[in-house]
Design an enzyme around this catalytic site. Sequence first.
Site, PDB file in Angstrom:
ATOM      1  N   GLU A  73       0.807  -1.223   0.000  1.00 56.83           N
ATOM      2  CA  GLU A  73       0.000   0.000   0.000  1.00 56.83           C
ATOM      3  C   GLU A  73       0.844   1.279   0.000  1.00 56.83           C
ATOM      4  OE1 GLU A  73      -4.198  -0.519   1.754  1.00 56.83           O
ATOM      5  OE2 GLU A  73      -2.806  -0.931   3.371  1.00 56.83           O
ATOM      6  N   HIS A  92      -0.521   5.597   7.757  1.00 54.98           N
ATOM      7  CA  HIS A  92      -1.688   4.793   7.378  1.00 54.98           C
ATOM      8  C   HIS A  92      -1.918   3.816   8.508  1.00 54.98           C
ATOM      9  CE1 HIS A  92      -4.515   2.134   5.662  1.00 54.98           C
ATOM     10  NE2 HIS A  92      -3.662   1.146   5.520  1.00 54.98           N
ATOM     11  N   HIS A  94      -4.723   1.321  11.139  1.00 58.13           N
ATOM     12  CA  HIS A  94      -5.895   0.443  11.210  1.00 58.13           C
ATOM     13  C   HIS A  94      -6.536   0.542  12.591  1.00 58.13           C
ATOM     14  CE1 HIS A  94      -4.043  -2.454   7.943  1.00 58.13           C
ATOM     15  NE2 HIS A  94      -4.420  -1.296   7.442  1.00 58.13           N
ATOM     16  N   HIS A 162     -11.501  -0.228   6.694  1.00 55.18           N
ATOM     17  CA  HIS A 162     -10.075  -0.499   6.587  1.00 55.18           C
ATOM     18  C   HIS A 162      -9.285   0.274   7.657  1.00 55.18           C
ATOM     19  CE1 HIS A 162      -6.435  -0.623   3.572  1.00 55.18           C
ATOM     20  NE2 HIS A 162      -6.024  -0.660   4.818  1.00 55.18           N
TER      21      HIS A 162
HETATM   22 ZN   LIG Z   1      -4.028  -0.834   5.294  1.00 56.54          ZN
END
Ligand SMILES: [Zn+2]
Length: 240
Positions: A73, A92, A94, A162
């Site tokens: 990603e 990024h 979660h 996500h």
């Molecule tokens: Zn991710």
Amino acid sequence: MSFLEDLVIASRTCAEAGVIDAYGHVSARSESNPNRYFMARAIAPELITEADLLEYDLDSRPVVEGGPAGYNERYIHGEIYKARPDVNAIVHNHSHAVVPFSCTDCRLRPIFHMAAFIGLGIPNWDIREAQAGSDMLVRNAMLGRSLADKLGKHPAALMRGHGSVVVGEKIQIAVGRTVYLDHNAKMQFQAMQMSGGNPDAVVYMDDGEVAANVAWQEYVRSWDLWKKKWQARLAAERTA
Ligand SMILES: [Zn+2]
């Protein structure tokens, strides 16, 4: 304190705070070349050392070919750096507390002063807008661009089902916002439960309070604490 050590500490701090699990990642724009950024090879953030950091161009191609595998990603990062010259660090994550706000019509709002930046607006990106039947991962530049478009000028964007992406002018701001986005989500959920599930019965920060807070909030004291703690631990790891 080096730039690369800051990036290691940012990754480890987010992992310890439980906001990035084995699959989240932190990146920072190169200090010497704004068209490049650094991010670890595909490894759990809690294990990252400076030796794991790779340099990428903004198309998310490694500057040195033939090295270890990168995160699938990484396009999240390259495409946001292209679109946002003001952004020098990206997380990024979660966060489990944040995800429910990405798949319901319950909007994440600033309830806690350390997360005032939420009041600047947190758009919600649904990967279906860009690709039907995906595995939910931002595996290419097209998906990264779609997410960067949704992020726009905001400090963060939710990613439906996500997690989220959080940006900052400095590493410490991106990390601080990530940690406090998670705290705010938990507190907002608690406050809504205490209010019988009615989001309108909760008092949120208003626009004036948000503007007054984000004008100076750079998480300086938090970052100083996280840095000192991790510098000691990293030194101990090196001599173990
Ligand atoms: Zn991710």
